[in-house]
Motif scaffolding. Structure first.
Motif, PDB file in Angstrom:
ATOM      1  N   LEU A  78       0.812  -1.211   0.000  1.00  0.00           N
ATOM      2  CA  LEU A  78       0.000   0.000   0.000  1.00  0.00           C
ATOM      3  C   LEU A  78       0.846   1.263   0.000  1.00  0.00           C
ATOM      4  N   GLY A  79       1.941   1.213   0.713  1.00  0.00           N
ATOM      5  CA  GLY A  79       2.760   2.399   0.812  1.00  0.00           C
ATOM      6  C   GLY A  79       2.206   3.441   1.762  1.00  0.00           C
ATOM      7  N   ASP A  80       1.066   3.144   2.429  1.00  0.00           N
ATOM      8  CA  ASP A  80       0.487   4.130   3.339  1.00  0.00           C
ATOM      9  C   ASP A  80       0.368   3.576   4.749  1.00  0.00           C
ATOM     10  N   GLY A  81       1.090   2.488   5.018  1.00  0.00           N
ATOM     11  CA  GLY A  81       1.011   1.911   6.359  1.00  0.00           C
ATOM     12  C   GLY A  81       1.486   2.871   7.433  1.00  0.00           C
ATOM     13  N   GLY A  82       2.349   3.838   7.017  1.00  0.00           N
ATOM     14  CA  GLY A  82       2.833   4.804   7.980  1.00  0.00           C
ATOM     15  C   GLY A  82       2.067   6.102   7.983  1.00  0.00           C
ATOM     16  N   LYS A  83       0.972   6.177   7.224  1.00  0.00           N
ATOM     17  CA  LYS A  83       0.175   7.406   7.165  1.00  0.00           C
ATOM     18  C   LYS A  83      -0.412   7.712   8.542  1.00  0.00           C
ATOM     19  N   ILE A  84      -0.239   8.926   8.991  1.00  0.00           N
ATOM     20  CA  ILE A  84      -0.807   9.323  10.271  1.00  0.00           C
ATOM     21  C   ILE A  84      -2.110  10.072  10.023  1.00  0.00           C
ATOM     22  N   ILE A  85      -2.953  10.162  11.067  1.00  0.00           N
ATOM     23  CA  ILE A  85      -4.211  10.891  10.901  1.00  0.00           C
ATOM     24  C   ILE A  85      -4.077  12.333  11.377  1.00  0.00           C
ATOM     25  N   CYS A  86      -3.177  12.567  12.317  1.00  0.00           N
ATOM     26  CA  CYS A  86      -2.990  13.955  12.773  1.00  0.00           C
ATOM     27  C   CYS A  86      -1.692  14.065  13.555  1.00  0.00           C
ATOM     28  N   THR A 129      -3.755  17.825  10.091  1.00  0.00           N
ATOM     29  CA  THR A 129      -4.419  16.582   9.685  1.00  0.00           C
ATOM     30  C   THR A 129      -4.012  16.193   8.259  1.00  0.00           C
ATOM     31  N   THR A 130      -4.226  14.914   7.938  1.00  0.00           N
ATOM     32  CA  THR A 130      -3.985  14.392   6.599  1.00  0.00           C
ATOM     33  C   THR A 130      -5.339  14.194   5.924  1.00  0.00           C
ATOM     34  N   ASN A 131      -5.423  13.238   4.980  1.00  0.00           N
ATOM     35  CA  ASN A 131      -6.695  13.047   4.271  1.00  0.00           C
ATOM     36  C   ASN A 131      -7.552  11.951   4.889  1.00  0.00           C
ATOM     37  N   VAL A 132      -7.386  11.706   6.180  1.00  0.00           N
ATOM     38  CA  VAL A 132      -8.206  10.726   6.897  1.00  0.00           C
ATOM     39  C   VAL A 132      -9.370  11.446   7.580  1.00  0.00           C
TER      40      VAL A 132
END
Length: 488
Positions: A71-79, A93-96
């Protein structure tokens, strides 16, 4: 109860405001010392925490993901929160999007930046499209909390996807006590129940059955939903949903309402099966639905996150998949839309080939538009749930699109993004230097209408339909929908 409301895609950050028991929001600095401490502790538990980790701690993530490694987004944070120890913390914030409860009774709601009203019409609209829920279905306006509002979309979607793989079957142990012995005799049970001998023998069998702990969990969830006035209609949402419910009910003959707690306890571990992959997200949702009243939104332990998170990038991509196909059918466009899915691994492509014929570096372009006759790639379409109104497209987005275009032999690329009426023009074109305008990269925005409290979901749906047609016009004007001429 302390409520925090923030918007997604706020990369620069906004000062933290907090509402007490649903009242008017106040600046963090105005809170009493005790409430400041509660908010700090709650936000610290999600500060710079990845989406994957929050999912492991109990949050439901939608759209669900089957393939983690690619996925490449396992490290995506929400804020992320800056200055948490000060009186003026700033939240980025990100796009979550989503809502969840944290420790100390703190509730956090991350809303779409396009939802100008309180009722989150844009998020509801995308979910209706992605989950194939009829636009005539009314919002529940549940008095319990937002969790029930979104079950309308999640449960039918996940149930139908799971059932499309077939009814879940597993080996189960059955206890019998009759004269038709066909398994291993259970002597201790036999001596307890059949002495003096009455012609029966106690024995156990191991059967491959559709009546197992997983299908029982789904059955208990169905019966639980059937008891809730605001939700019961989703069990007959459409023919596919009715058939799915009937299949589960007809396959769980041993259902016992009093056995709900043991069934939940048997399903606390993930479903790990190479074929029935869609049953794991369904299991998580069912457990959360059945335990929601006693593990309520906002009553989390420090290591838990109770609620639902919507990955805006994935949801926007799946929404565009529906819109593009609808518009292409309506306009009878003789092109094919291929949609590789990086969340499931379906349709994976590769960037390189080795000398021996092997393949390296898996890639997942959002959409590949192909000619219907030869299947030749015509354009690369990339979904971006971010701001692209500025004249300069981010370098990483340019490089990704151009690499995909080169890989598939296309000279056209389009970045598709959500666009607000109040922003700049939704369409811009760039041409690759040195190629005499033969290679183009365009940005095309889909206008998201504003609304207020006097508007209904029906009003918003009508405006979105207009925006989608206008979006298709933009695409057509850029040659994306132009049919490929056949050679004579």
């Amino acid at each position: 109860m302390l409520y925090i409301r923030i918007n997604d895609n706020d990369f620069s950050g906004s000062p933290l405001t907090v509402s007490v028991d649903g009242g008017i929001s106040s600046a963090f600095a105005e809170l009493p010392a005790g409430q400041k401490s509660d908010v700090r502790e709650a936000l610290d538990s999600i500060n710079n925490v990845s989406l994957k980790e929050l999912e492991e701690r109990g949050a439901i993530v939608f759209p669900s993901r089957s393939v983690e490694g690619e996925l490449g987004d396992g490290g995506k944070i929400i804020c992320s929160v800056q200055g948490l120890e000060t009186d003026r913390p700033v939240v980025k914030t990100t796009n979550v999007m989503g809502f969840f409860g944290l420790t100390n009774g703190v509730q956090v709601s991350i809303r779409s930046r396009f939802d100008t009203g309180e009722r989150q019409f844009f998020l509801h609209y995308m979910l209706r499209k992605v989950c194939s829920v009829s636009p005539t279905v009314e919002l529940t306006h549940s008095e319990k909390d937002l969790f029930y509002e979104f079950i309308v979309y999640l449960f039918p979607s996940l149930l139908k996807k799971a059932v499309s793989q077939g009814l879940f079957r597993a080996y189960v142990n059955r206890e019998h006590n009759d004269a038709n012995v066909r398994g291993v005799i259970n002597f201790s049970r036999h001596f307890r129940h059949n002495i003096p001998f009455s012609g029966k023998i106690a024995y156990r069998t191991r059967e491959y059955s559709g009546d197992n702990s997983v299908t029982q969990l789904v059955r208990h969830t169905i019966e639980y939903i059937a008891e809730i006035k605001e939700l019961k209609n989703i069990l007959s949402l459409d023919d596919e949903m009715e058939k799915s419910v009937q299949l589960v009910r007809g396959s769980t003959e041993s259902y016992d309402r009093a056995a709900r707690t043991p069934v939940i306890n048997k399903n606390l571990r993930p479903v790990s099966h190479p074929y029935y992959t869609e049953y794991e997200p369904l299991r998580k949702l069912c457990v959360r639905i059945l335990t929601h009243d006693r593990v309520s939104y906002g009553a989390s332990r420090h290591d838990q996150v109770n609620g639902i998170l919507f990955d805006g990038a994935s949801l926007w991509e799946e929404y565009l998949n529906v819109v593009l196909k609808e518009q292409m059918r309506a306009r009878k466009i003789p092109l094919l839309l291929e949609h590789p899915n990086n969340r499931t691994g379906e349709g994976r492509k590769y960037l390189f080939e080795t000398e021996s014929g092997g393949r390296k570096t898996a890639i997942f372009p959002d959409f590949v538009l192909k000619s219907a006759d030869e299947g030749k790639p015509v354009a690369i379409l990339d979904a971006k749930y971010k701001h692209l109104e500025e004249s300069d497209i981010p370098r990483e987005d340019c490089f990704q699109a151009l690499s995909y275009m080169y890989r598939f032999g296309c000279n056209r690329g389009v970045l598709m993004y959500p666009h607000s009426y109040k922003d700049k023009t939704p369409v811009s074109d760039l041409y690759l230097a040195g190629h005499e305008k033969s290679v183009s990269l365009s940005t095309v925005g889909l206008d998201i209408p504003e609304y207020d409290e006097s508007d209904s979901m029906r009003d918003f749906t009508g405006r979105m339909a207009v925006s989608e047609r206008l979006f298709a016009d933009y695409m057509a004007s850029h040659g994306i929908e132009q049919p490929v001429q056949r050679e004579t």
